[in-house]
Write a protein that holds these residues in place. Structure first.
Motif, PDB file in Angstrom:
ATOM      1  N   SER A 133      -4.983 -21.150  -4.667  1.00 30.23           N
ATOM      2  CA  SER A 133      -4.091 -20.344  -3.839  1.00 30.23           C
ATOM      3  C   SER A 133      -3.837 -18.961  -4.425  1.00 30.23           C
ATOM      4  CB  SER A 133      -2.747 -21.070  -3.670  1.00 30.23           C
ATOM      5  OG  SER A 133      -2.107 -21.234  -4.921  1.00 30.23           O
ATOM      6  N   THR A 134      -4.299 -18.703  -5.668  1.00 29.52           N
ATOM      7  CA  THR A 134      -4.136 -17.392  -6.282  1.00 29.52           C
ATOM      8  C   THR A 134      -5.308 -16.523  -5.851  1.00 29.52           C
ATOM      9  OG1 THR A 134      -3.046 -18.424  -8.171  1.00 29.52           O
ATOM     10  CG2 THR A 134      -3.830 -16.177  -8.455  1.00 29.52           C
ATOM     11  N   TYR A 135      -5.088 -15.663  -4.885  1.00 30.67           N
ATOM     12  CA  TYR A 135      -6.169 -14.851  -4.359  1.00 30.67           C
ATOM     13  C   TYR A 135      -6.005 -13.408  -4.813  1.00 30.67           C
ATOM     14  CZ  TYR A 135      -2.371 -15.037  -0.934  1.00 30.67           C
ATOM     15  OH  TYR A 135      -1.138 -15.068  -0.334  1.00 30.67           O
ATOM     16  N   SER A 136      -7.070 -12.655  -4.661  1.00 33.56           N
ATOM     17  CA  SER A 136      -7.095 -11.270  -5.122  1.00 33.56           C
ATOM     18  C   SER A 136      -6.320 -10.374  -4.169  1.00 33.56           C
ATOM     19  CB  SER A 136      -8.542 -10.780  -5.219  1.00 33.56           C
ATOM     20  OG  SER A 136      -9.288 -11.608  -6.095  1.00 33.56           O
ATOM     21  N   PRO A 137      -5.790  -9.246  -4.667  1.00 39.32           N
ATOM     22  CA  PRO A 137      -5.074  -8.310  -3.786  1.00 39.32           C
ATOM     23  C   PRO A 137      -6.043  -7.521  -2.916  1.00 39.32           C
ATOM     24  CG  PRO A 137      -5.161  -7.447  -6.018  1.00 39.32           C
ATOM     25  CD  PRO A 137      -5.751  -8.821  -6.079  1.00 39.32           C
ATOM     26  N   VAL A 138      -5.490  -6.892  -1.886  1.00 39.16           N
ATOM     27  CA  VAL A 138      -6.269  -5.971  -1.068  1.00 39.16           C
ATOM     28  C   VAL A 138      -6.492  -4.700  -1.877  1.00 39.16           C
ATOM     29  CG1 VAL A 138      -6.280  -4.584   1.027  1.00 39.16           C
ATOM     30  CG2 VAL A 138      -5.385  -6.908   1.081  1.00 39.16           C
ATOM     31  N   GLU A 139      -7.729  -4.268  -1.967  1.00 42.53           N
ATOM     32  CA  GLU A 139      -8.092  -3.133  -2.819  1.00 42.53           C
ATOM     33  C   GLU A 139      -8.776  -2.065  -1.977  1.00 42.53           C
ATOM     34  OE1 GLU A 139     -10.815  -2.224  -6.824  1.00 42.53           O
ATOM     35  OE2 GLU A 139     -10.819  -4.208  -5.855  1.00 42.53           O
ATOM     36  N   GLU A 150     -15.577   5.496  -6.531  1.00 42.70           N
ATOM     37  CA  GLU A 150     -15.637   4.374  -7.455  1.00 42.70           C
ATOM     38  C   GLU A 150     -14.276   4.034  -8.038  1.00 42.70           C
ATOM     39  OE1 GLU A 150     -18.258   2.526  -8.044  1.00 42.70           O
ATOM     40  OE2 GLU A 150     -19.500   3.713  -6.676  1.00 42.70           O
ATOM     41  N   LYS A 151     -13.253   4.786  -7.698  1.00 39.32           N
ATOM     42  CA  LYS A 151     -11.930   4.611  -8.293  1.00 39.32           C
ATOM     43  C   LYS A 151     -11.008   3.848  -7.350  1.00 39.32           C
ATOM     44  CE  LYS A 151      -7.992   7.178 -10.137  1.00 39.32           C
ATOM     45  NZ  LYS A 151      -7.394   8.520 -10.347  1.00 39.32           N
ATOM     46  N   THR A 152     -10.354   2.823  -7.859  1.00 38.02           N
ATOM     47  CA  THR A 152      -9.357   2.081  -7.087  1.00 38.02           C
ATOM     48  C   THR A 152      -8.075   2.895  -7.018  1.00 38.02           C
ATOM     49  OG1 THR A 152     -10.281  -0.042  -7.801  1.00 38.02           O
ATOM     50  CG2 THR A 152      -8.041  -0.049  -6.927  1.00 38.02           C
ATOM     51  N   CYS A 153      -7.595   3.171  -5.812  1.00 36.04           N
ATOM     52  CA  CYS A 153      -6.399   3.993  -5.689  1.00 36.04           C
ATOM     53  C   CYS A 153      -5.249   3.286  -4.972  1.00 36.04           C
ATOM     54  CB  CYS A 153      -6.712   5.315  -4.986  1.00 36.04           C
ATOM     55  SG  CYS A 153      -7.402   5.146  -3.344  1.00 36.04           S
ATOM     56  N   ILE A 154      -5.485   2.135  -4.318  1.00 38.19           N
ATOM     57  CA  ILE A 154      -4.404   1.392  -3.668  1.00 38.19           C
ATOM     58  C   ILE A 154      -4.643  -0.101  -3.890  1.00 38.19           C
ATOM     59  CG2 ILE A 154      -3.167   0.874  -1.530  1.00 38.19           C
ATOM     60  CD1 ILE A 154      -4.070   3.496  -0.382  1.00 38.19           C
ATOM     61  N   LEU A 155      -3.594  -0.807  -4.305  1.00 38.51           N
ATOM     62  CA  LEU A 155      -3.606  -2.254  -4.403  1.00 38.51           C
ATOM     63  C   LEU A 155      -2.396  -2.813  -3.669  1.00 38.51           C
ATOM     64  CD1 LEU A 155      -4.569  -3.034  -8.128  1.00 38.51           C
ATOM     65  CD2 LEU A 155      -5.990  -3.368  -6.109  1.00 38.51           C
ATOM     66  N   MET A 156      -2.578  -3.910  -2.924  1.00 34.56           N
ATOM     67  CA  MET A 156      -1.481  -4.553  -2.212  1.00 34.56           C
ATOM     68  C   MET A 156      -1.700  -6.055  -2.241  1.00 34.56           C
ATOM     69  SD  MET A 156      -0.228  -6.115   0.725  1.00 34.56           S
ATOM     70  CE  MET A 156      -1.393  -5.805   2.039  1.00 34.56           C
ATOM     71  N   TRP A 157      -0.616  -6.788  -2.537  1.00 35.79           N
ATOM     72  CA  TRP A 157      -0.687  -8.248  -2.577  1.00 35.79           C
ATOM     73  C   TRP A 157       0.596  -8.812  -1.991  1.00 35.79           C
ATOM     74  CZ3 TRP A 157       1.825 -12.562  -4.334  1.00 35.79           C
ATOM     75  CH2 TRP A 157       1.084 -13.739  -4.427  1.00 35.79           C
ATOM     76  N   ALA A 158       0.506  -9.955  -1.351  1.00 35.87           N
ATOM     77  CA  ALA A 158       1.692 -10.632  -0.807  1.00 35.87           C
ATOM     78  C   ALA A 158       1.374 -12.101  -0.647  1.00 35.87           C
ATOM     79  CB  ALA A 158       2.118 -10.028   0.532  1.00 35.87           C
ATOM     80  N   LEU A 172      -0.171 -13.063   9.448  1.00 35.09           N
ATOM     81  CA  LEU A 172      -1.333 -12.234   9.122  1.00 35.09           C
ATOM     82  C   LEU A 172      -1.967 -12.617   7.787  1.00 35.09           C
ATOM     83  CD1 LEU A 172       0.140  -8.736  10.079  1.00 35.09           C
ATOM     84  CD2 LEU A 172      -1.339 -10.174  11.476  1.00 35.09           C
ATOM     85  N   THR A 173      -1.354 -13.559   7.057  1.00 37.95           N
ATOM     86  CA  THR A 173      -1.844 -13.887   5.720  1.00 37.95           C
ATOM     87  C   THR A 173      -3.274 -14.402   5.722  1.00 37.95           C
ATOM     88  OG1 THR A 173       0.454 -14.475   5.173  1.00 37.95           O
ATOM     89  CG2 THR A 173      -1.251 -15.086   3.597  1.00 37.95           C
ATOM     90  N   PRO A 174      -3.644 -15.384   6.587  1.00 34.54           N
ATOM     91  CA  PRO A 174      -5.023 -15.892   6.537  1.00 34.54           C
ATOM     92  C   PRO A 174      -6.073 -14.826   6.837  1.00 34.54           C
ATOM     93  CG  PRO A 174      -3.612 -17.379   7.812  1.00 34.54           C
ATOM     94  CD  PRO A 174      -2.833 -16.128   7.590  1.00 34.54           C
ATOM     95  N   SER A 175      -5.701 -13.784   7.586  1.00 38.37           N
ATOM     96  CA  SER A 175      -6.654 -12.732   7.931  1.00 38.37           C
ATOM     97  C   SER A 175      -6.704 -11.640   6.880  1.00 38.37           C
ATOM     98  CB  SER A 175      -6.284 -12.105   9.286  1.00 38.37           C
ATOM     99  OG  SER A 175      -6.152 -13.072  10.286  1.00 38.37           O
ATOM    100  N   THR A 176      -5.815 -11.713   5.876  1.00 40.80           N
ATOM    101  CA  THR A 176      -5.718 -10.642   4.883  1.00 40.80           C
ATOM    102  C   THR A 176      -6.136 -11.096   3.494  1.00 40.80           C
ATOM    103  OG1 THR A 176      -3.803  -9.827   6.152  1.00 40.80           O
ATOM    104  CG2 THR A 176      -4.190  -8.849   3.988  1.00 40.80           C
ATOM    105  N   PHE A 177      -5.756 -12.319   3.122  1.00 42.03           N
ATOM    106  CA  PHE A 177      -6.018 -12.808   1.773  1.00 42.03           C
ATOM    107  C   PHE A 177      -6.772 -14.128   1.837  1.00 42.03           C
ATOM    108  CE2 PHE A 177      -1.929 -10.557   1.759  1.00 42.03           C
ATOM    109  CZ  PHE A 177      -2.209  -9.531   0.867  1.00 42.03           C
ATOM    110  N   GLY A 178      -7.350 -14.488   0.709  1.00 41.58           N
ATOM    111  CA  GLY A 178      -8.005 -15.773   0.593  1.00 41.58           C
ATOM    112  C   GLY A 178      -9.453 -15.634   0.200  1.00 41.58           C
ATOM    113  N   GLU A 179     -10.013 -16.758  -0.233  1.00 47.55           N
ATOM    114  CA  GLU A 179     -11.410 -16.757  -0.667  1.00 47.55           C
ATOM    115  C   GLU A 179     -12.329 -16.532   0.522  1.00 47.55           C
ATOM    116  OE1 GLU A 179     -14.516 -19.680  -3.102  1.00 47.55           O
ATOM    117  OE2 GLU A 179     -12.441 -20.299  -2.710  1.00 47.55           O
ATOM    118  N   GLY A 180     -13.210 -15.576   0.400  1.00 48.65           N
ATOM    119  CA  GLY A 180     -14.148 -15.265   1.463  1.00 48.65           C
ATOM    120  C   GLY A 180     -13.586 -14.391   2.567  1.00 48.65           C
TER     121      GLY A 180
END
Length: 487
Positions: A261-267, A272-280, A298-306
């Motif tokens: 259940s620990t998924y990566s943030p929206v990047e 080549e530089k990461t300038c915005i990160l968002m997680w919820a 909106l969580t299933p459409s935003t975060f999760g594996e794949g």
């Protein structure tokens, strides 16, 4: 679909849900407190290849369940109706579904009728509940569409197309109070909802695939009490040893689930530089229609594996950052955007730079709803901002831009929210500036209680210090003290 069991003959078309689940429960030597049933069927008149259910006692995990769903959707209708109940176990059907001959007392007449009319139903009595929790995500990936959370009233206003896939999700409650009849009444009400939905689908003449399952098992201690009463002292000792093994297995599965259940943030990257990160942990929006709030997760459409969220339209520079999340089919709107607009500037009073959330915007079908967050959502520019709850209601941190803004018809809610749009180093958040104040309710209670006790102690000391002794005392053996009276 055919029922396969080593002790039960196969039947081409089941007569009722009660008979199916009665046979399943009789040949199921697994713990019901770790699994939930899943029932899949197609609309009447739809020809779908049959799938062989697992052998008796087998627990269907996530990968095998995905294979069942994929096979059903490849040849069957791609308009999916998902009835997702909060809790459910096989015992709910054996107790209330007439599995022991009391068919007149069944609370599932609509579900039994749908299974009887279907040419190839599939009943999985033991699906691990982590796998059932992932059903929405699996269907979303296979159908390539976002889920629509609906009720029968909303469905009656929706026009479906057989050539365009749709994922319609209907949440069903479940609860057991002091009286067991409360669970029976709730299940009966859920069956009525299923009947209403299937009736509306028949009026639209659109073929569909229906799934009925739950997020959690409803009978958590039934199997333990059953094991304790099956034998004498010898079997009880064996059950205790098995319980330790099952407890270790349960803890292992919980750790695996927590890790999954620990998924990566929206990047968002600029070059080549990461300038915005968002997680919820959770993102949801709601709209007010006909005096009722309709929710969409909106969580299933935003975060999760794949899951790869669409962030085209995002931008960032040294002073401004804009993260745009693009969705489809959200609460009846084909095009829907969730936008986070941030900026940073230097403040002379604090002699440092701060970034703030200027606005959270909702864009849908040419309309924009704007929530102002600059007054409450801010942090030093080298930090990330984190808050356990960011909402536009119930202690809101997001305020509609004006009284006439369309945002007054919307609600947004972000659970365990974290965002950073400046001073990022790599793809990791910087130190978080939490929204929680220093003086929490517990601290205030402790301070007020201590102040009250100090006041009581001070008053007591003051009273003690005011005590005075008499100059003379009356001697009972001597003459009494006389006090002359003067006129």
């Amino acid at each position: 679909m055919k029922m396969a069991s080593s002790r039960t003959p196969q039947r081409s078309v089941p007569a009722s849900l009660a008979l199916l689940l009665g046979l399943l429960s009789a040949s199921l030597p697994v713990r019901s407190d770790e699994q939930v049933p899943l029932i899949l069927w197609s609309s009447g008149g739809t020809s779908v290849p049959k799938q062989s259910p697992p052998t008796a006692g087998h627990i269907v995990e996530q990968q095998q369940l995905s294979s069942y769903l994929e096979n059903a959707l490849e040849a069957g209708p791609r308009n999916v109706v998902l009835f997702l109940q909060d809790k459910m176990s096989v015992e709910d059907f054996t107790m209330y579904g007439g599995a022991f001959g009391n068919k007149q007392d069944s609370v599932f007449p609509n579900l039994e009728g749908a299974l009887t009319s279907s040419s190839s139903p599939l009943v999985l009595p033991a699906v691990s509940w982590p796998a059932s929790n992932a059903v929405i995500g699996q269907l979303q990936d296979q159908l390539d569409t976002s889920p629509l959370y609906m009720d029968p009233e909303t469905l009656s206003q929706l026009r479906l197309n057989a050539s365009s896939p749709a994922l319609l999700v209907f949440r069903l409650p479940y609860g057991i109070g002091s009286d067991l009849m409360s669970a029976k009444e709730i299940l009966s009400g859920n069956d009525e909802v299923i009947g209403q939905v299937l009736s509306i689908m028949r009026t639209q003449s659109v073929p569909y695939t229906a799934i009925y399952t739950a997020l959690r098992p409803s009978r958590e201690v039934a199997s333990l009490s059953l094991e304790a009463g099956l034998g004498g002292g010898r079997s009880l000792l064996q059950a205790r040893g098995g319980y330790r093994e099952r407890e270790r297995e349960r803890q292992r599965k919980e750790k695996e689930k927590e890790k999954a259940s620990t998924y990566s943030p929206v990047e968002f990257k600029e070059g080549e530089k990461t300038c915005i990160l968002m997680w919820a942990k959770g993102l949801s929006v709601s709209i007010l229609r006909s005096g009722r709030w309709e929710d969409h997760d909106l969580t299933p459409s935003t975060f999760g594996e794949g899951v790869s969220p669409k962030i085209h339209g995002s931008s960032c520079d040294e002073n401004r950052a804009r993260l745009v999340l693009n969705y489809e089919n959200v609460l009846g709107h084909r095009s829907f955007k969730l936008i986070f607009a941030m900026s940073q500037r230097f403040y002379k009073v604090s002699a440092r730079r701060w970034f703030r959330m200027d606005a959270v915007e909702l864009e849908y079908d040419g309309t924009k709803a704007t929530f102002n967050g600059s007054r409450n959502i801010y942090a030093p520019h080298e930090y990330s901002y984190r808050c356990e709850s960011v909402t536009s209601f119930r202690w809101p941190l997001l305020i509609p831009h004006s009284s006439k803004d369309p945002a007054n018809q919307w609600r947004v809610s972000f659970e365990d929210f974290q965002i950073q749009g400046f001073s990022l180093r790599g793809a990791e958040f910087s130190y978080a500036s939490d929204c929680a104040g220093f003086f929490s309710p517990g601290i205030w209670m402790g301070l007020l209680t201590s102040l009250l006790m100090v006041l009581v102690l001070t008053y007591g000391l003051h009273m003690i210090m005011q005590l005075r002794t008499m100059d003379r005392f009356d001697d009972p053996k001597g003459p009494a003290i006389s006090v002359p009276q003067t006129e």
